[in-house]
Design a protein around this motif. Sequence first.
Motif, short mmCIF file in Angstrom:
data_model
loop_
_atom_site.label_atom_id
_atom_site.label_comp_id
_atom_site.label_asym_id
_atom_site.label_seq_id
_atom_site.Cartn_x
_atom_site.Cartn_y
_atom_site.Cartn_z
N ARG A 215 0.81 -1.22 0.00
CA ARG A 215 0.00 0.00 0.00
C ARG A 215 0.85 1.27 0.00
NH1 ARG A 215 -3.86 -2.92 3.95
NH2 ARG A 215 -2.25 -2.49 5.46
N VAL A 216 2.06 1.19 -0.52
CA VAL A 216 2.91 2.37 -0.65
C VAL A 216 3.87 2.15 -1.81
CG1 VAL A 216 4.67 1.57 0.99
CG2 VAL A 216 4.43 4.00 0.56
N GLU A 217 4.11 3.21 -2.56
CA GLU A 217 5.08 3.12 -3.66
C GLU A 217 6.48 3.26 -3.08
OE1 GLU A 217 6.47 5.57 -7.63
OE2 GLU A 217 4.51 5.98 -6.74
N LEU A 218 7.34 2.37 -3.46
CA LEU A 218 8.71 2.38 -2.99
C LEU A 218 9.52 3.34 -3.85
CD1 LEU A 218 10.72 1.19 -0.99
CD2 LEU A 218 11.15 -0.64 -2.63
N THR A 219 9.71 4.56 -3.35
CA THR A 219 10.44 5.57 -4.10
C THR A 219 11.93 5.38 -3.91
OG1 THR A 219 10.43 7.14 -2.26
CG2 THR A 219 8.55 7.21 -3.78
N ASN A 220 12.71 6.04 -4.76
CA ASN A 220 14.17 5.95 -4.64
C ASN A 220 14.66 6.52 -3.32
OD1 ASN A 220 14.57 4.66 -7.06
ND2 ASN A 220 14.85 6.56 -8.21
N SER A 221 14.03 7.59 -2.83
CA SER A 221 14.49 8.19 -1.57
C SER A 221 14.22 7.26 -0.39
CB SER A 221 13.82 9.55 -1.35
OG SER A 221 12.42 9.41 -1.25
#
Length: 177
Positions: free
Chosen positions: A9-15
């Motif tokens: 339920r969350v997008e895994l961003t680069n940061s």
Amino acid sequence: MKINIVSKRVELTNSIREKIENTFYNLERYLSDDTDVHVKLDVTKRSQKIEVTIFTKNGTIIRAEDSKDDLYNAIDVVYNKLYKQIRRLKTQLINKNKSNESIRFNNIDKYDDINIESDSIIKRVKKFNLDKPLTTEDAIMQMDLLGHNFFVFRNLDSEDLNIVYKRHDGYGLIEQI
């Protein structure tokens, strides 16, 4: 050290990925190079949760989790929890005169975590390889590292299946007849 990140339920961003990798690679000096680190991220309306499980080569499992409003704060809190657990483990191993090589472990056993259908009474099934016998003290140490109230293990002395558990006045042991 291998870090596996799973997000729900969350997008895994680069940061976020960089924060997790940079933070947990600091533990690399205490763990062997081929240690597996599993990171689970979950976001709900009220909180952001991170669960980290470290599988060492000798079968020791170190686990910590935390929920915060801010995922970055939760990552730092979990790192601190894991660091304290590793320090405690290192101290226990030194006191027991076992080789620890800065807590570099060997021979990790296979671990599976399986979720069963949600309408079942049983919500989660965990499978552990019980081929490696442990002393009662090692089983208690493993139970404390996992943060559980009980731990099933194969006893080194009797080769029987035993259970250690927490009591209000210490620990208990259930032996097979």
